[in-house]
Design a protein around this motif. Structure first.
Motif, PDB file in Angstrom:
ATOM      1  N   ILE A  89       0.834  -1.206   0.000  1.00 57.77           N
ATOM      2  CA  ILE A  89       0.000   0.000   0.000  1.00 57.77           C
ATOM      3  C   ILE A  89       0.868   1.255   0.000  1.00 57.77           C
ATOM      4  O   ILE A  89       0.589   2.230  -0.716  1.00 57.77           O
ATOM      5  CB  ILE A  89      -0.950  -0.024   1.215  1.00 57.77           C
ATOM      6  CG1 ILE A  89      -1.924  -1.201   1.106  1.00 57.77           C
ATOM      7  CG2 ILE A  89      -1.736   1.290   1.316  1.00 57.77           C
ATOM      8  CD1 ILE A  89      -2.689  -1.490   2.382  1.00 57.77           C
ATOM      9  N   GLU A  90       1.944   1.217   0.768  1.00 57.05           N
ATOM     10  CA  GLU A  90       2.845   2.378   0.811  1.00 57.05           C
ATOM     11  C   GLU A  90       3.540   2.588  -0.532  1.00 57.05           C
ATOM     12  O   GLU A  90       3.659   3.726  -1.007  1.00 57.05           O
ATOM     13  CB  GLU A  90       3.879   2.196   1.918  1.00 57.05           C
ATOM     14  CG  GLU A  90       4.799   3.392   2.081  1.00 57.05           C
ATOM     15  CD  GLU A  90       5.690   3.290   3.303  1.00 57.05           C
ATOM     16  OE1 GLU A  90       6.590   4.137   3.429  1.00 57.05           O
ATOM     17  OE2 GLU A  90       5.470   2.375   4.133  1.00 57.05           O
ATOM     18  N   GLN A  91       3.997   1.503  -1.160  1.00 55.29           N
ATOM     19  CA  GLN A  91       4.660   1.629  -2.459  1.00 55.29           C
ATOM     20  C   GLN A  91       3.718   2.187  -3.518  1.00 55.29           C
ATOM     21  O   GLN A  91       4.152   2.858  -4.452  1.00 55.29           O
ATOM     22  CB  GLN A  91       5.197   0.265  -2.917  1.00 55.29           C
ATOM     23  CG  GLN A  91       6.302  -0.291  -2.038  1.00 55.29           C
ATOM     24  CD  GLN A  91       7.469   0.671  -1.905  1.00 55.29           C
ATOM     25  OE1 GLN A  91       8.054   1.081  -2.906  1.00 55.29           O
ATOM     26  NE2 GLN A  91       7.811   1.019  -0.673  1.00 55.29           N
ATOM     27  N   ALA A  92       2.440   1.908  -3.356  1.00 57.07           N
ATOM     28  CA  ALA A  92       1.443   2.404  -4.314  1.00 57.07           C
ATOM     29  C   ALA A  92       1.066   3.865  -4.058  1.00 57.07           C
ATOM     30  O   ALA A  92       0.266   4.437  -4.801  1.00 57.07           O
ATOM     31  CB  ALA A  92       0.197   1.525  -4.267  1.00 57.07           C
ATOM     32  N   GLY A  93       1.632   4.456  -3.007  1.00 59.92           N
ATOM     33  CA  GLY A  93       1.429   5.882  -2.773  1.00 59.92           C
ATOM     34  C   GLY A  93       0.227   6.249  -1.940  1.00 59.92           C
ATOM     35  O   GLY A  93      -0.144   7.428  -1.860  1.00 59.92           O
ATOM     36  N   TRP A  94      -0.351   5.283  -1.230  1.00 56.84           N
ATOM     37  CA  TRP A  94      -1.565   5.565  -0.462  1.00 56.84           C
ATOM     38  C   TRP A  94      -1.289   6.040   0.961  1.00 56.84           C
ATOM     39  O   TRP A  94      -2.180   6.595   1.609  1.00 56.84           O
ATOM     40  CB  TRP A  94      -2.448   4.312  -0.397  1.00 56.84           C
ATOM     41  CG  TRP A  94      -3.105   3.961  -1.692  1.00 56.84           C
ATOM     42  CD1 TRP A  94      -2.666   3.059  -2.609  1.00 56.84           C
ATOM     43  CD2 TRP A  94      -4.311   4.514  -2.218  1.00 56.84           C
ATOM     44  NE1 TRP A  94      -3.523   3.014  -3.676  1.00 56.84           N
ATOM     45  CE2 TRP A  94      -4.544   3.896  -3.464  1.00 56.84           C
ATOM     46  CE3 TRP A  94      -5.223   5.467  -1.763  1.00 56.84           C
ATOM     47  CZ2 TRP A  94      -5.652   4.200  -4.250  1.00 56.84           C
ATOM     48  CZ3 TRP A  94      -6.332   5.768  -2.542  1.00 56.84           C
ATOM     49  CH2 TRP A  94      -6.533   5.141  -3.768  1.00 56.84           C
ATOM     50  N   LYS A  95      -0.107   5.824   1.466  1.00 58.00           N
ATOM     51  CA  LYS A  95       0.193   6.208   2.846  1.00 58.00           C
ATOM     52  C   LYS A  95      -0.014   7.705   3.046  1.00 58.00           C
ATOM     53  O   LYS A  95       0.522   8.529   2.313  1.00 58.00           O
ATOM     54  CB  LYS A  95       1.635   5.833   3.184  1.00 58.00           C
ATOM     55  CG  LYS A  95       2.020   6.033   4.639  1.00 58.00           C
ATOM     56  CD  LYS A  95       3.455   5.549   4.862  1.00 58.00           C
ATOM     57  CE  LYS A  95       3.897   5.727   6.302  1.00 58.00           C
ATOM     58  NZ  LYS A  95       5.286   5.249   6.511  1.00 58.00           N
ATOM     59  N   GLY A  96      -0.854   8.067   4.017  1.00 56.71           N
ATOM     60  CA  GLY A  96      -1.145   9.462   4.296  1.00 56.71           C
ATOM     61  C   GLY A  96      -2.215  10.070   3.412  1.00 56.71           C
ATOM     62  O   GLY A  96      -2.578  11.238   3.590  1.00 56.71           O
ATOM     63  N   TYR A  97      -2.757   9.289   2.467  1.00 51.58           N
ATOM     64  CA  TYR A  97      -3.790   9.811   1.561  1.00 51.58           C
ATOM     65  C   TYR A  97      -5.063  10.117   2.348  1.00 51.58           C
ATOM     66  O   TYR A  97      -5.462   9.364   3.224  1.00 51.58           O
ATOM     67  CB  TYR A  97      -4.080   8.777   0.472  1.00 51.58           C
ATOM     68  CG  TYR A  97      -5.218   9.150  -0.444  1.00 51.58           C
ATOM     69  CD1 TYR A  97      -5.013   9.964  -1.545  1.00 51.58           C
ATOM     70  CD2 TYR A  97      -6.509   8.676  -0.194  1.00 51.58           C
ATOM     71  CE1 TYR A  97      -6.059  10.303  -2.396  1.00 51.58           C
ATOM     72  CE2 TYR A  97      -7.560   9.011  -1.034  1.00 51.58           C
ATOM     73  CZ  TYR A  97      -7.329   9.827  -2.125  1.00 51.58           C
ATOM     74  OH  TYR A  97      -8.372  10.168  -2.950  1.00 51.58           O
ATOM     75  N   ARG A  98      -5.684  11.232   2.010  1.00 46.83           N
ATOM     76  CA  ARG A  98      -6.920  11.620   2.700  1.00 46.83           C
ATOM     77  C   ARG A  98      -7.973  12.050   1.699  1.00 46.83           C
ATOM     78  O   ARG A  98      -7.691  12.777   0.753  1.00 46.83           O
ATOM     79  CB  ARG A  98      -6.642  12.758   3.692  1.00 46.83           C
ATOM     80  CG  ARG A  98      -7.864  13.201   4.472  1.00 46.83           C
ATOM     81  CD  ARG A  98      -7.487  14.085   5.645  1.00 46.83           C
ATOM     82  NE  ARG A  98      -8.679  14.584   6.347  1.00 46.83           N
ATOM     83  CZ  ARG A  98      -8.645  15.261   7.493  1.00 46.83           C
ATOM     84  NH1 ARG A  98      -7.478  15.516   8.077  1.00 46.83           N
ATOM     85  NH2 ARG A  98      -9.766  15.670   8.073  1.00 46.83           N
ATOM     86  N   ARG A  99      -9.180  11.559   1.925  1.00 48.51           N
ATOM     87  CA  ARG A  99     -10.343  11.907   1.101  1.00 48.51           C
ATOM     88  C   ARG A  99     -11.452  12.319   2.069  1.00 48.51           C
ATOM     89  O   ARG A  99     -12.151  11.480   2.616  1.00 48.51           O
ATOM     90  CB  ARG A  99     -10.755  10.705   0.255  1.00 48.51           C
ATOM     91  CG  ARG A  99     -11.903  10.959  -0.710  1.00 48.51           C
ATOM     92  CD  ARG A  99     -12.333   9.644  -1.360  1.00 48.51           C
ATOM     93  NE  ARG A  99     -11.279   9.071  -2.180  1.00 48.51           N
ATOM     94  CZ  ARG A  99     -11.272   7.805  -2.624  1.00 48.51           C
ATOM     95  NH1 ARG A  99     -12.271   6.995  -2.284  1.00 48.51           N
ATOM     96  NH2 ARG A  99     -10.283   7.347  -3.368  1.00 48.51           N
ATOM     97  N   GLY A 100     -11.584  13.624   2.272  1.00 44.12           N
ATOM     98  CA  GLY A 100     -12.497  14.078   3.313  1.00 44.12           C
ATOM     99  C   GLY A 100     -11.957  13.629   4.664  1.00 44.12           C
ATOM    100  O   GLY A 100     -10.785  13.831   4.975  1.00 44.12           O
ATOM    101  N   ASP A 101     -12.796  12.991   5.462  1.00 46.59           N
ATOM    102  CA  ASP A 101     -12.348  12.496   6.761  1.00 46.59           C
ATOM    103  C   ASP A 101     -11.951  11.028   6.732  1.00 46.59           C
ATOM    104  O   ASP A 101     -11.540  10.470   7.756  1.00 46.59           O
ATOM    105  CB  ASP A 101     -13.450  12.715   7.812  1.00 46.59           C
ATOM    106  CG  ASP A 101     -13.418  14.118   8.397  1.00 46.59           C
ATOM    107  OD1 ASP A 101     -12.458  14.860   8.091  1.00 46.59           O
ATOM    108  OD2 ASP A 101     -14.350  14.477   9.143  1.00 46.59           O
ATOM    109  N   ALA A 102     -12.058  10.399   5.557  1.00 47.16           N
ATOM    110  CA  ALA A 102     -11.590   9.020   5.396  1.00 47.16           C
ATOM    111  C   ALA A 102     -10.164   9.066   4.880  1.00 47.16           C
ATOM    112  O   ALA A 102      -9.862   9.755   3.904  1.00 47.16           O
ATOM    113  CB  ALA A 102     -12.483   8.255   4.432  1.00 47.16           C
ATOM    114  N   ALA A 103      -9.252   8.328   5.542  1.00 51.06           N
ATOM    115  CA  ALA A 103      -7.845   8.468   5.180  1.00 51.06           C
ATOM    116  C   ALA A 103      -7.070   7.198   5.487  1.00 51.06           C
ATOM    117  O   ALA A 103      -7.538   6.293   6.191  1.00 51.06           O
ATOM    118  CB  ALA A 103      -7.231   9.651   5.934  1.00 51.06           C
ATOM    119  N   VAL A 104      -5.853   7.162   4.938  1.00 50.54           N
ATOM    120  CA  VAL A 104      -4.861   6.155   5.282  1.00 50.54           C
ATOM    121  C   VAL A 104      -3.906   6.813   6.271  1.00 50.54           C
ATOM    122  O   VAL A 104      -3.465   7.946   6.053  1.00 50.54           O
ATOM    123  CB  VAL A 104      -4.095   5.663   4.043  1.00 50.54           C
ATOM    124  CG1 VAL A 104      -3.070   4.600   4.431  1.00 50.54           C
ATOM    125  CG2 VAL A 104      -5.063   5.130   2.995  1.00 50.54           C
TER     126      VAL A 104
END
Length: 342
Positions: free
Chosen positions: A279-294
Protein backbone atom coordinates in the motif's frame (compact mmCIF):
# COMPACT_ATOMS: atom_id res chain seq x y z
CA UNK A 1 -35.94 -13.02 32.64
CA UNK A 2 -36.69 -10.15 30.26
CA UNK A 3 -34.02 -8.26 28.35
CA UNK A 4 -33.63 -4.48 28.60
CA UNK A 5 -34.16 -3.32 25.03
CA UNK A 6 -33.42 0.29 24.06
CA UNK A 7 -34.63 1.91 20.86
CA UNK A 8 -32.78 4.09 18.35
CA UNK A 9 -29.34 3.86 19.97
CA UNK A 10 -26.28 5.51 18.40
CA UNK A 11 -23.44 3.03 17.94
CA UNK A 12 -20.72 5.68 17.67
CA UNK A 13 -19.37 4.84 21.12
CA UNK A 14 -19.46 1.11 20.39
CA UNK A 15 -17.10 0.98 17.40
CA UNK A 16 -13.49 2.14 17.34
CA UNK A 17 -13.88 3.78 13.93
CA UNK A 18 -16.35 6.13 15.61
CA UNK A 19 -18.85 5.77 12.76
CA UNK A 20 -22.19 7.22 13.78
CA UNK A 21 -24.97 4.82 12.80
CA UNK A 22 -27.99 3.82 14.84
CA UNK A 23 -29.41 0.53 16.00
CA UNK A 24 -33.17 0.27 15.81
CA UNK A 25 -33.04 -1.96 18.91
CA UNK A 26 -30.13 -2.41 21.31
CA UNK A 27 -29.41 -4.67 24.27
CA UNK A 28 -26.31 -4.97 26.41
CA UNK A 29 -26.14 -8.44 27.95
CA UNK A 30 -24.04 -9.42 30.95
CA UNK A 31 -24.81 -13.13 31.28
CA UNK A 32 -26.24 -16.13 29.45
CA UNK A 33 -29.78 -15.53 30.71
CA UNK A 34 -29.83 -11.95 29.41
CA UNK A 35 -28.47 -13.13 26.07
CA UNK A 36 -31.20 -15.76 25.71
CA UNK A 37 -33.84 -13.18 26.64
CA UNK A 38 -32.53 -10.76 24.04
CA UNK A 39 -32.48 -13.46 21.37
CA UNK A 40 -36.03 -14.40 22.38
CA UNK A 41 -37.09 -10.78 21.91
CA UNK A 42 -35.55 -10.71 18.45
CA UNK A 43 -37.28 -13.95 17.48
CA UNK A 44 -40.66 -12.78 18.80
CA UNK A 45 -40.38 -9.53 16.83
CA UNK A 46 -38.80 -11.15 13.74
CA UNK A 47 -35.70 -8.96 13.99
CA UNK A 48 -32.29 -9.70 12.49
CA UNK A 49 -29.59 -9.93 15.18
CA UNK A 50 -26.18 -8.25 15.08
CA UNK A 51 -23.56 -9.11 17.71
CA UNK A 52 -21.03 -6.61 19.02
CA UNK A 53 -18.01 -7.13 21.23
CA UNK A 54 -15.53 -4.28 21.52
CA UNK A 55 -16.32 -3.01 18.02
CA UNK A 56 -12.59 -2.88 17.27
CA UNK A 57 -12.42 -4.94 14.08
CA UNK A 58 -15.58 -3.62 12.55
CA UNK A 59 -16.78 -1.16 9.92
CA UNK A 60 -20.43 -0.14 10.29
CA UNK A 61 -21.90 0.81 6.93
CA UNK A 62 -25.42 2.00 7.73
CA UNK A 63 -28.17 2.07 10.35
CA UNK A 64 -29.02 -1.42 11.57
CA UNK A 65 -32.75 -2.23 11.45
CA UNK A 66 -32.71 -5.20 13.82
CA UNK A 67 -31.44 -5.90 17.32
CA UNK A 68 -27.81 -5.16 18.18
CA UNK A 69 -26.63 -7.27 21.11
CA UNK A 70 -23.49 -6.09 22.84
CA UNK A 71 -21.68 -8.80 24.76
CA UNK A 72 -20.72 -7.30 28.13
CA UNK A 73 -20.29 -10.41 30.30
CA UNK A 74 -17.46 -10.30 32.82
CA UNK A 75 -15.48 -12.91 34.72
CA UNK A 76 -12.07 -14.55 34.64
CA UNK A 77 -10.90 -17.55 36.61
CA UNK A 78 -8.19 -20.15 37.08
CA UNK A 79 -9.73 -23.59 36.47
CA UNK A 80 -6.97 -26.13 37.03
CA UNK A 81 -3.22 -26.63 37.02
CA UNK A 82 -1.07 -29.33 35.45
CA UNK A 83 2.46 -28.75 36.63
CA UNK A 84 3.46 -25.29 35.43
CA UNK A 85 0.51 -25.12 33.03
CA UNK A 86 -2.71 -23.46 34.15
CA UNK A 87 -6.12 -23.55 32.48
CA UNK A 88 -7.67 -20.08 32.45
CA UNK A 89 -11.22 -19.12 31.45
CA UNK A 90 -12.73 -15.71 30.70
CA UNK A 91 -16.20 -14.52 29.76
CA UNK A 92 -16.66 -13.25 26.22
CA UNK A 93 -17.28 -9.64 27.21
CA UNK A 94 -13.99 -9.25 29.09
CA UNK A 95 -11.84 -6.54 27.45
CA UNK A 96 -8.86 -8.30 25.91
CA UNK A 97 -5.87 -6.22 27.05
CA UNK A 98 -6.92 -6.02 30.72
CA UNK A 99 -7.42 -9.79 30.59
CA UNK A 100 -3.88 -10.24 29.28
CA UNK A 101 -2.65 -8.01 32.12
CA UNK A 102 -4.55 -10.13 34.64
CA UNK A 103 -2.90 -13.33 33.37
CA UNK A 104 0.50 -11.69 33.78
CA UNK A 105 -0.47 -10.71 37.34
CA UNK A 106 -1.07 -14.42 37.99
CA UNK A 107 2.49 -15.16 36.84
CA UNK A 108 1.28 -16.83 33.64
CA UNK A 109 2.94 -16.51 30.26
CA UNK A 110 1.60 -17.12 26.77
CA UNK A 111 -0.48 -14.05 25.95
CA UNK A 112 2.14 -11.34 26.40
CA UNK A 113 2.76 -10.97 22.64
CA UNK A 114 -0.93 -10.20 22.21
CA UNK A 115 -0.82 -7.21 24.57
CA UNK A 116 -2.67 -3.99 23.72
CA UNK A 117 -4.84 -5.60 21.06
CA UNK A 118 -8.26 -3.94 21.30
CA UNK A 119 -11.51 -5.86 21.53
CA UNK A 120 -12.91 -8.55 23.79
CA UNK A 121 -12.02 -12.11 24.76
CA UNK A 122 -14.98 -13.46 22.80
CA UNK A 123 -13.85 -11.81 19.58
CA UNK A 124 -10.27 -13.11 19.86
CA UNK A 125 -10.94 -16.67 18.61
CA UNK A 126 -13.39 -15.37 16.01
CA UNK A 127 -10.47 -13.67 14.24
CA UNK A 128 -7.74 -15.93 15.63
CA UNK A 129 -6.04 -12.67 16.57
CA UNK A 130 -2.29 -12.62 16.35
CA UNK A 131 0.72 -10.37 16.74
CA UNK A 132 4.50 -10.65 17.01
CA UNK A 133 4.66 -14.34 16.18
CA UNK A 134 1.81 -15.56 18.40
CA UNK A 135 -1.82 -16.35 17.57
CA UNK A 136 -4.73 -17.23 19.84
CA UNK A 137 -4.64 -20.80 18.53
CA UNK A 138 -1.16 -21.27 20.03
CA UNK A 139 -2.52 -21.13 23.60
CA UNK A 140 -6.15 -22.04 22.94
CA UNK A 141 -7.73 -24.70 25.15
CA UNK A 142 -11.42 -24.51 24.23
CA UNK A 143 -14.53 -22.38 24.27
CA UNK A 144 -18.24 -22.56 24.90
CA UNK A 145 -20.62 -21.13 22.33
CA UNK A 146 -24.37 -20.94 21.81
CA UNK A 147 -25.63 -22.44 18.58
CA UNK A 148 -28.41 -20.11 17.44
CA UNK A 149 -29.72 -22.76 15.07
CA UNK A 150 -30.35 -25.39 17.73
CA UNK A 151 -30.41 -23.20 20.85
CA UNK A 152 -27.87 -25.53 22.50
CA UNK A 153 -24.49 -24.88 24.06
CA UNK A 154 -21.47 -26.49 22.47
CA UNK A 155 -17.89 -26.83 23.68
CA UNK A 156 -15.26 -26.47 20.95
CA UNK A 157 -11.80 -28.03 20.85
CA UNK A 158 -8.86 -26.52 19.01
CA UNK A 159 -9.49 -28.75 16.00
CA UNK A 160 -13.20 -27.93 15.83
CA UNK A 161 -12.47 -24.20 15.64
CA UNK A 162 -10.62 -24.70 12.32
CA UNK A 163 -8.38 -21.75 12.95
CA UNK A 164 -6.62 -20.10 10.02
CA UNK A 165 -4.90 -16.81 9.38
CA UNK A 166 -7.32 -14.30 10.97
CA UNK A 167 -10.00 -16.92 10.45
CA UNK A 168 -12.08 -19.56 12.23
CA UNK A 169 -15.24 -21.61 11.85
CA UNK A 170 -17.07 -18.82 13.69
CA UNK A 171 -16.09 -16.28 11.08
CA UNK A 172 -17.01 -18.67 8.25
CA UNK A 173 -20.48 -19.25 9.72
CA UNK A 174 -21.50 -15.68 10.56
CA UNK A 175 -24.55 -15.31 12.75
CA UNK A 176 -24.69 -18.92 13.86
CA UNK A 177 -22.45 -18.98 16.93
CA UNK A 178 -22.36 -16.72 19.98
CA UNK A 179 -19.10 -17.24 21.86
CA UNK A 180 -19.76 -17.18 25.62
CA UNK A 181 -16.53 -18.22 27.32
CA UNK A 182 -12.97 -18.93 26.15
CA UNK A 183 -10.27 -21.08 27.76
CA UNK A 184 -6.49 -20.90 27.41
CA UNK A 185 -3.59 -23.06 28.52
CA UNK A 186 -1.00 -20.67 29.94
CA UNK A 187 2.29 -21.53 31.59
CA UNK A 188 4.36 -20.25 34.49
CA UNK A 189 7.46 -21.38 32.60
CA UNK A 190 6.38 -20.59 29.04
CA UNK A 191 9.24 -19.95 26.60
CA UNK A 192 9.19 -16.39 25.27
CA UNK A 193 8.56 -15.63 21.60
CA UNK A 194 11.07 -12.90 20.74
CA UNK A 195 12.01 -13.51 17.12
CA UNK A 196 9.21 -11.64 15.35
CA UNK A 197 9.53 -7.92 14.71
CA UNK A 198 11.59 -5.52 16.81
CA UNK A 199 10.77 -7.06 20.21
CA UNK A 200 14.25 -8.38 21.01
CA UNK A 201 15.81 -5.13 19.80
CA UNK A 202 13.53 -3.07 22.04
CA UNK A 203 14.41 -5.21 25.06
CA UNK A 204 18.12 -4.88 24.30
CA UNK A 205 17.78 -1.09 24.04
CA UNK A 206 16.31 -1.14 27.53
CA UNK A 207 19.18 -3.24 28.86
CA UNK A 208 16.93 -6.23 29.60
CA UNK A 209 19.01 -9.34 28.97
CA UNK A 210 16.81 -11.90 30.74
CA UNK A 211 13.24 -10.75 30.04
CA UNK A 212 10.11 -12.18 31.55
CA UNK A 213 6.58 -12.15 30.13
CA UNK A 214 5.85 -8.77 31.73
CA UNK A 215 8.93 -7.23 30.05
CA UNK A 216 7.82 -8.58 26.68
CA UNK A 217 4.31 -7.23 27.20
CA UNK A 218 5.57 -3.77 28.07
CA UNK A 219 7.94 -3.70 25.10
CA UNK A 220 5.15 -4.71 22.72
CA UNK A 221 2.82 -2.08 24.19
CA UNK A 222 5.48 0.55 23.51
CA UNK A 223 5.96 -0.64 19.93
CA UNK A 224 2.24 -0.78 19.22
CA UNK A 225 1.66 2.72 20.60
CA UNK A 226 4.39 4.04 18.31
CA UNK A 227 3.10 2.24 15.22
CA UNK A 228 -0.67 2.39 15.57
CA UNK A 229 -3.01 5.31 16.31
CA UNK A 230 -5.03 5.29 19.52
CA UNK A 231 -8.70 4.77 18.53
CA UNK A 232 -9.79 6.98 21.44
CA UNK A 233 -8.18 9.94 19.67
CA UNK A 234 -8.30 8.90 15.99
CA UNK A 235 -10.96 6.47 14.80
CA UNK A 236 -9.54 3.25 13.36
CA UNK A 237 -9.88 -0.52 13.45
CA UNK A 238 -6.20 -1.38 13.52
CA UNK A 239 -4.90 -3.30 10.52
CA UNK A 240 -7.64 -3.02 7.92
CA UNK A 241 -6.22 -5.57 5.45
CA UNK A 242 -4.74 -9.02 5.89
CA UNK A 243 -1.20 -9.71 4.76
CA UNK A 244 -1.82 -11.61 1.50
CA UNK A 245 -0.59 -15.16 0.99
CA UNK A 246 0.79 -15.92 -2.47
CA UNK A 247 2.70 -18.84 -4.02
CA UNK A 248 6.43 -18.66 -3.39
CA UNK A 249 7.07 -18.41 -7.14
CA UNK A 250 4.87 -15.33 -7.39
CA UNK A 251 6.65 -13.74 -4.45
CA UNK A 252 10.00 -14.41 -6.12
CA UNK A 253 8.79 -12.83 -9.35
CA UNK A 254 7.53 -9.78 -7.50
CA UNK A 255 10.85 -9.50 -5.66
CA UNK A 256 12.71 -9.34 -8.98
CA UNK A 257 10.60 -6.39 -10.05
CA UNK A 258 10.43 -4.73 -6.62
CA UNK A 259 13.66 -5.67 -4.75
CA UNK A 260 12.40 -4.14 -1.50
CA UNK A 261 9.36 -6.42 -1.33
CA UNK A 262 8.71 -7.61 2.22
CA UNK A 263 7.80 -11.31 2.15
CA UNK A 264 7.85 -14.04 4.80
CA UNK A 265 8.22 -17.70 3.67
CA UNK A 266 5.53 -20.00 5.06
CA UNK A 267 5.76 -23.66 6.01
CA UNK A 268 3.22 -24.62 3.32
CA UNK A 269 5.36 -23.24 0.48
CA UNK A 270 3.55 -19.93 0.22
CA UNK A 271 4.83 -16.49 1.10
CA UNK A 272 3.11 -13.87 3.22
CA UNK A 273 3.49 -10.38 1.78
CA UNK A 274 3.43 -7.25 3.92
CA UNK A 275 0.22 -5.52 2.87
CA UNK A 276 1.41 -2.25 4.40
CA UNK A 277 4.49 -2.27 2.17
CA UNK A 278 2.38 -2.80 -0.96
CA UNK A 279 0.00 0.00 0.00
CA UNK A 280 2.85 2.38 0.81
CA UNK A 281 4.66 1.63 -2.46
CA UNK A 282 1.44 2.40 -4.31
CA UNK A 283 1.43 5.88 -2.77
CA UNK A 284 -1.57 5.57 -0.46
CA UNK A 285 0.19 6.21 2.85
CA UNK A 286 -1.15 9.46 4.30
CA UNK A 287 -3.79 9.81 1.56
CA UNK A 288 -6.92 11.62 2.70
CA UNK A 289 -10.34 11.91 1.10
CA UNK A 290 -12.50 14.08 3.31
CA UNK A 291 -12.35 12.50 6.76
CA UNK A 292 -11.59 9.02 5.40
CA UNK A 293 -7.84 8.47 5.18
CA UNK A 294 -4.86 6.15 5.28
CA UNK A 295 -2.77 6.75 8.39
CA UNK A 296 0.30 8.86 7.78
CA UNK A 297 2.61 6.54 9.71
CA UNK A 298 1.09 3.11 9.00
CA UNK A 299 -0.29 2.36 5.53
CA UNK A 300 -2.15 -0.73 6.77
CA UNK A 301 -4.49 1.41 8.91
CA UNK A 302 -7.50 3.34 7.65
CA UNK A 303 -8.61 6.20 9.88
CA UNK A 304 -11.63 8.38 10.45
CA UNK A 305 -10.65 11.99 11.08
CA UNK A 306 -14.09 12.78 12.43
CA UNK A 307 -17.19 12.43 10.30
CA UNK A 308 -16.34 9.78 7.71
CA UNK A 309 -19.16 7.35 7.06
CA UNK A 310 -18.72 3.63 6.79
CA UNK A 311 -19.52 3.86 3.08
CA UNK A 312 -16.76 6.44 2.56
CA UNK A 313 -14.20 4.31 4.37
CA UNK A 314 -15.29 1.24 2.42
CA UNK A 315 -14.99 3.13 -0.88
CA UNK A 316 -11.44 4.11 0.02
CA UNK A 317 -10.61 0.51 0.95
CA UNK A 318 -11.95 -0.79 -2.34
CA UNK A 319 -9.98 1.78 -4.32
CA UNK A 320 -6.83 0.60 -2.54
CA UNK A 321 -7.69 -3.02 -3.30
CA UNK A 322 -8.19 -2.23 -6.99
CA UNK A 323 -4.91 -0.35 -7.20
CA UNK A 324 -2.89 -3.12 -5.52
CA UNK A 325 -4.52 -5.67 -7.83
CA UNK A 326 -3.58 -3.60 -10.89
CA UNK A 327 -0.01 -2.83 -9.77
CA UNK A 328 1.07 -6.11 -8.20
CA UNK A 329 -1.50 -8.69 -9.25
CA UNK A 330 -2.20 -9.30 -5.56
CA UNK A 331 -5.60 -9.46 -3.90
CA UNK A 332 -5.92 -7.66 -0.57
CA UNK A 333 -8.56 -9.11 1.73
CA UNK A 334 -10.16 -6.90 4.34
CA UNK A 335 -9.45 -7.97 7.90
CA UNK A 336 -12.16 -5.71 9.32
CA UNK A 337 -15.67 -7.13 9.33
CA UNK A 338 -18.42 -5.23 7.50
CA UNK A 339 -21.79 -4.77 9.15
CA UNK A 340 -24.16 -5.26 7.49
CA UNK A 341 -22.21 -7.43 5.04
CA UNK A 342 -21.61 -5.63 1.76
Amino acid sequence: MTAAIDQGVSLKAYNTFGVDVRAAHFAEVTDDAALLAALGYAKAHELPVYLLGGGSNLLLLEDLPGLVIRMASRGRRLLQAQGSRVLVEAEAGEPWHPFVGWTLDQGLGGLENLSLIPGTVGAAPMQNVGAYGVEVKDVFAGLTALDRQSGELQDFTLEQCRFGYRDSVFKREPGRWVILRVRFWLDREAPLQLEYGPVRQRLAEQGITEPGPRDVSEAICQIRREKLPDPTTLGNAGSFFKNPLVPAAKAAALSERWPGLVAYPQADGQAKLAAGWLIEQAGWKGYRRGDAAVHQHQALVLVNHGTATGAQLLALARDIQADIRARFGVELEMEANLLPAA
